[in-house]
Design an enzyme around this catalytic site. Sequence first.
Site, PDB file in Angstrom:
ATOM      1  CG  ASP A 260      -3.358 -23.881 -22.695  1.00 43.10           C
ATOM      2  OD1 ASP A 260      -2.860 -23.939 -21.756  1.00 43.10           O
ATOM      3  OD2 ASP A 260      -2.435 -23.652 -23.803  1.00 43.10           O
TER       4      ASP A 260
ATOM      5  CE  LYS B 224      -2.783 -19.655 -24.458  1.00 46.04           C
ATOM      6  NZ  LYS B 224      -1.522 -19.427 -24.091  1.00 46.04           N
TER       7      LYS B 224
HETATM    8  O1  C5P Z   1      -1.301 -30.810 -23.394  1.00 42.47           O
HETATM    9  P1  C5P Z   1      -0.730 -30.188 -24.750  1.00 42.47           P
HETATM   10  O2  C5P Z   1      -1.006 -31.270 -25.693  1.00 42.47           O
HETATM   11  O3  C5P Z   1      -1.247 -28.761 -25.179  1.00 42.47           O
HETATM   12  O4  C5P Z   1       0.814 -29.804 -24.587  1.00 42.47           O
HETATM   13  C1  C5P Z   1       1.597 -29.900 -25.666  1.00 42.47           C
HETATM   14  C2  C5P Z   1       2.984 -30.055 -24.889  1.00 42.47           C
HETATM   15  O5  C5P Z   1       3.647 -28.829 -24.135  1.00 42.47           O
HETATM   16  C3  C5P Z   1       3.431 -31.370 -24.006  1.00 42.47           C
HETATM   17  O6  C5P Z   1       3.472 -32.492 -24.669  1.00 42.47           O
HETATM   18  C4  C5P Z   1       4.353 -30.826 -23.465  1.00 42.47           C
HETATM   19  O7  C5P Z   1       5.594 -30.964 -24.135  1.00 42.47           O
HETATM   20  C5  C5P Z   1       4.293 -29.524 -23.333  1.00 42.47           C
HETATM   21  N1  C5P Z   1       3.692 -29.192 -22.027  1.00 42.47           N
HETATM   22  C6  C5P Z   1       4.422 -29.020 -20.761  1.00 42.47           C
HETATM   23  N2  C5P Z   1       3.758 -28.836 -19.678  1.00 42.47           N
HETATM   24  C7  C5P Z   1       2.338 -28.134 -19.586  1.00 42.47           C
HETATM   25  C8  C5P Z   1       1.965 -27.869 -20.774  1.00 42.47           C
HETATM   26  C9  C5P Z   1       2.362 -28.389 -21.940  1.00 42.47           C
HETATM   27  O8  C5P Z   1       5.539 -29.240 -20.893  1.00 42.47           O
HETATM   28  N3  C5P Z   1       1.803 -27.840 -18.483  1.00 42.47           N
END
Ligand code: C5P
Length: 305
Positions: free
Chosen positions: A156, A11
Amino acid sequence: MDQLARKAYAKINLGLDALRKRADGYHELAMVMQTVDICDELTFVVKETPGIELYVEWSKDGWTLTSSDGFPREDEAQPVPSDQKNLVWLAAELLMDEFEVKKGVKITLKKRIPVAAGMAGGSSDCAATLHGINELFGLGLSLKELQNRGVKLGADVPYCLLGGTALAEGIGEILTPLPPMPKCHLVVAKPAVGVPTPFVFKQLRVNELEVHPDIAGMCAAIRDNDLDGVISRLGNVLETAAIPHFPVVGELKEEFKELGADGVLMSGSGPTVFAIFKTEKQAREAADEVKKAGLAAQIFVTKPV
Ligand code: C5P
């Protein structure tokens, strides 16, 4: 069914705004997501013996312009894990444990999506695995039920389970489908550096942001099939956090503008930059120039899907 194959699409973000930081460290976002025609391929084969086997392969076929000899392929030095550290493994384990699946699965992941790039490659592989395991073992989970489980693996993942064009709010899990974005040609360029998402969010000063992208206007432009309206509203607040640390992102943006791109933006937490062109010829010429300038390790000429 004893085997199946699934594609996992990358994406880009046409818009990414951060509204506030939550107590748990995640950020509340408003993002316009769009899948593009760059994909990983996964195959799932049932094994009579329990357990998960995962094999990761790199594809070097005609999807990228940059697999020619001598051009750096930085992600070969940054391999995708083939164990419990891979979201594919965790997704399979999550469903197979919950449903006490007695058989095992052999998963092959053919990678094309750039790694640590802001293109949700890992989340998309994870989503394809949730769909794949659900189907392979006839678990009967709905999209919503898969999304509720997927968000535990990555913010995501719920969007990647849905795909297409969508507004994502909350931490990414509140989804509103949108019609497909207006037809256009894209050049997607990944510099020779991997950027971990947590690092970029850590640099973000959400309360100090002076400019917020017009996400509502972006959604309206998509609904009106208005490409110029989309282009004029491209915006990603994570650029303010990433570009000071990874100046190549800013350099790539400038290069695309000089090459006549109609719009250009960093995707997600970067460092991938995408540029919008109205003709395929312009897109191909720009991709060749960016390749010559040595600003990218991987370049794709692609389209929204
Ligand atoms: O959920 P995911 O593992 O993809 O997110 C990775 C990191 O990105 C999280 O640990 C956080 O630090 C940051 N993040 C965030 N806010 C979001 C998505 C991700 O701060 N909405």
